[in-house]
Scaffold this motif. Structure first.
Motif, PDB file in Angstrom:
ATOM      1  N   THR A  30       1.218  -1.617   0.265  1.00 50.38           N
ATOM      2  CA  THR A  30       0.034   0.055  -0.166  1.00 50.38           C
ATOM      3  C   THR A  30       0.658   0.958   0.212  1.00 50.38           C
ATOM      4  O   THR A  30       1.933   1.168   0.825  1.00 50.38           O
ATOM      5  CB  THR A  30      -0.886   0.460   1.409  1.00 50.38           C
ATOM      6  N   VAL A  32       1.277   5.199   0.108  1.00 50.03           N
ATOM      7  CA  VAL A  32      -0.166   6.650   0.267  1.00 50.03           C
ATOM      8  C   VAL A  32       0.283   7.857  -0.008  1.00 50.03           C
ATOM      9  O   VAL A  32       1.771   8.465   0.247  1.00 50.03           O
ATOM     10  CB  VAL A  32      -0.394   7.015   1.661  1.00 50.03           C
ATOM     11  N   TYR A  36      -2.350  16.061  -4.384  1.00 49.06           N
ATOM     12  CA  TYR A  36      -3.495  15.888  -5.716  1.00 49.06           C
ATOM     13  C   TYR A  36      -2.503  15.451  -7.304  1.00 49.06           C
ATOM     14  O   TYR A  36      -1.767  15.995  -6.994  1.00 49.06           O
ATOM     15  CB  TYR A  36      -3.928  16.820  -5.891  1.00 49.06           C
ATOM     16  N   ALA A  50      -8.031   1.349  -5.400  1.00 53.19           N
ATOM     17  CA  ALA A  50      -7.733   2.756  -4.764  1.00 53.19           C
ATOM     18  C   ALA A  50      -9.362   3.204  -4.179  1.00 53.19           C
ATOM     19  O   ALA A  50     -10.565   2.661  -4.995  1.00 53.19           O
ATOM     20  CB  ALA A  50      -7.648   3.802  -5.378  1.00 53.19           C
ATOM     21  N   ALA A  51      -9.353   2.775  -2.866  1.00 55.36           N
ATOM     22  CA  ALA A  51     -11.438   3.567  -2.430  1.00 55.36           C
ATOM     23  C   ALA A  51     -11.922   2.246  -2.676  1.00 55.36           C
ATOM     24  O   ALA A  51     -13.213   2.234  -3.192  1.00 55.36           O
ATOM     25  CB  ALA A  51     -11.676   4.734  -2.937  1.00 55.36           C
ATOM     26  N   GLY A  65      -5.465  11.527  -8.255  1.00 49.52           N
ATOM     27  CA  GLY A  65      -5.142  11.163  -7.082  1.00 49.52           C
ATOM     28  C   GLY A  65      -5.771  12.149  -6.051  1.00 49.52           C
ATOM     29  O   GLY A  65      -5.348  12.854  -6.317  1.00 49.52           O
ATOM     30  N   VAL A  66      -5.565  11.296  -5.251  1.00 52.06           N
ATOM     31  CA  VAL A  66      -6.085  12.838  -4.029  1.00 52.06           C
ATOM     32  C   VAL A  66      -5.575  12.313  -3.000  1.00 52.06           C
ATOM     33  O   VAL A  66      -4.621  11.221  -2.420  1.00 52.06           O
ATOM     34  CB  VAL A  66      -6.870  12.628  -3.849  1.00 52.06           C
ATOM     35  N   GLU A  69      -4.664   8.723   0.242  1.00 52.01           N
ATOM     36  CA  GLU A  69      -5.507   8.048  -0.421  1.00 52.01           C
ATOM     37  C   GLU A  69      -4.797   6.782  -0.779  1.00 52.01           C
ATOM     38  O   GLU A  69      -3.394   6.628  -0.737  1.00 52.01           O
ATOM     39  CB  GLU A  69      -5.505   8.496  -1.708  1.00 52.01           C
ATOM     40  N   GLU A  70      -4.789   5.616  -0.135  1.00 47.29           N
ATOM     41  CA  GLU A  70      -5.020   4.272  -0.292  1.00 47.29           C
ATOM     42  C   GLU A  70      -4.902   4.259  -1.151  1.00 47.29           C
ATOM     43  O   GLU A  70      -5.768   3.533  -1.456  1.00 47.29           O
ATOM     44  CB  GLU A  70      -4.948   3.518   0.679  1.00 47.29           C
ATOM     45  N   GLU A  71      -3.388   3.671  -2.242  1.00 48.33           N
ATOM     46  CA  GLU A  71      -3.311   3.041  -3.181  1.00 48.33           C
ATOM     47  C   GLU A  71      -2.840   2.062  -4.048  1.00 48.33           C
ATOM     48  O   GLU A  71      -1.907   1.513  -3.494  1.00 48.33           O
ATOM     49  CB  GLU A  71      -2.874   4.039  -4.485  1.00 48.33           C
ATOM     50  N   ARG A 101     -12.657  16.068  -2.627  1.00 48.42           N
ATOM     51  CA  ARG A 101     -12.334  14.906  -3.665  1.00 48.42           C
ATOM     52  C   ARG A 101     -12.981  13.971  -5.154  1.00 48.42           C
ATOM     53  O   ARG A 101     -14.499  14.670  -4.361  1.00 48.42           O
ATOM     54  CB  ARG A 101     -12.581  13.313  -2.746  1.00 48.42           C
ATOM     55  N   ARG A 105     -12.587   8.994 -10.143  1.00 51.03           N
ATOM     56  CA  ARG A 105     -11.204   8.662 -10.342  1.00 51.03           C
ATOM     57  C   ARG A 105     -10.759   8.241 -11.815  1.00 51.03           C
ATOM     58  O   ARG A 105      -9.531   8.607 -12.418  1.00 51.03           O
ATOM     59  CB  ARG A 105     -10.713   7.793  -9.332  1.00 51.03           C
TER      60      ARG A 105
END
Length: 273
Positions: A30, A32, A36, A50-51, A65-66, A69-71, A101, A105
């Motif tokens: 993951t 983070v 933006y 993500a999300a 991406g913001v 955010e976990e991706e 947000r 996405r």
């Protein structure tokens, strides 16, 4: 292996070329980020989680991406080459309004946005970061953010009253070589408006971009100096704010069809025309 090369870095934004080499079919750890960003693929493809949703990202689909955010990422089909545009919260809100947000996405990259992406990279290579790249960047962000944000956003607002006065003030700043006129973003800040509004207002009022107008003024100044006998093109380029002598020569040739050296001969006293 991940490699990142900064193409342009300014206080409000950065543009980075990112290359991932090799196969990584499993999900990464993951990650983070605290910015933006809009990420567009130039070659290859990858997957992003993500999300709570997975997405296939390739040359036809970018993502927004913001912060916080976990991706996670996977590369089941080999490596990829991407362009990552990072922007400050202030610039994000200038483009997206109050939407902290985005509602979506994924961003569909149509042929026009693909061309804007390619022009952004070309202007980065050419060296005019503060005007040409800045305007291409605003166009790219406008196209991407308009898809990602639901509801009214500053991008679709009608032209505010007073834009003629705004354009006139920008023209004066450029004509007087005000320090803020060295770049689109500082000029907009000095005039108290968003960079997007300044750029859009110029096109509406004069039918040419702010970059084109500023270069027109600089080419005129170059002609003045050449007519006066300027013999150092490198000094001329530096004085007029070009990235280098080659940038000066390309711009002058684009606008006049002649190189500075040829123009110096044409403008010499007694030269037949």
């Amino acid at each position: 292996m991940l490699a990142a090369t900064a193409l342009a870095t300014r206080p409000d934004f950065s543009v980075t070329a990112v290359t991932c080499r090799g196969d990584h079919p499993r999900w990464s750890e993951t990650e983070v980020r605290e910015d933006y960003r809009v990420v567009l693929v130039r070659r290859g493809r990858f997957r992003r989680r993500a999300a709570g949703a997975d997405a296939d990202i390739d040359a036809t689909t970018a993502y927004v991406g913001v912060p916080g955010e976990e991706e996670r990422f996977a590369h089941p089909a080999g490596g990829d080459e991407c362009t990552s545009v990072s922007l400050t919260p202030a610039l994000w809100h200038t483009m997206a309004g109050d939407a902290a947000r985005p509602a979506a996405r994924g961003v569909y990259v149509d042929a026009r946005l693909d061309l804007t992406h390619r022009r952004l990279l070309a202007t980065a290579r050419a060296g005019d970061i503060d005007y040409a790249l800045a305007e291409e960047l605003l166009g790219l962000l406008a196209a991407a953010v308009s898809q990602a944000v639901c509801g009214p956003a500053p991008l679709g607002a009608p032209a505010p009253a007073g834009d003629a006065a705004l354009v006139a003030a920008a023209r004066r700043a450029i004509a007087e070589d005000h320090p803020a006129s060295a770049g689109l973003f500082p000029l907009a800040e000095a005039l108290g408006v968003s960079p997007y509004r300044l750029s859009r207002s110029f096109g509406r009022a004069l039918g040419v971009s702010l970059t084109h107008y500023r270069n027109r003024v600089r080419v005129g100044r170059a002609l003045d100096r050449l007519e006066e006998g300027e013999d150092s093109l490198s000094a001329l380029a530096a004085d007029l704010g070009f990235a280098d002598q080659a940038h000066l020569s390309r711009t002058v040739r684009q606008y006049l069809g002649h190189t500075p050296t040829a123009l110096r001969r044409l403008l010499a006293p007694g030269t037949p025309h």
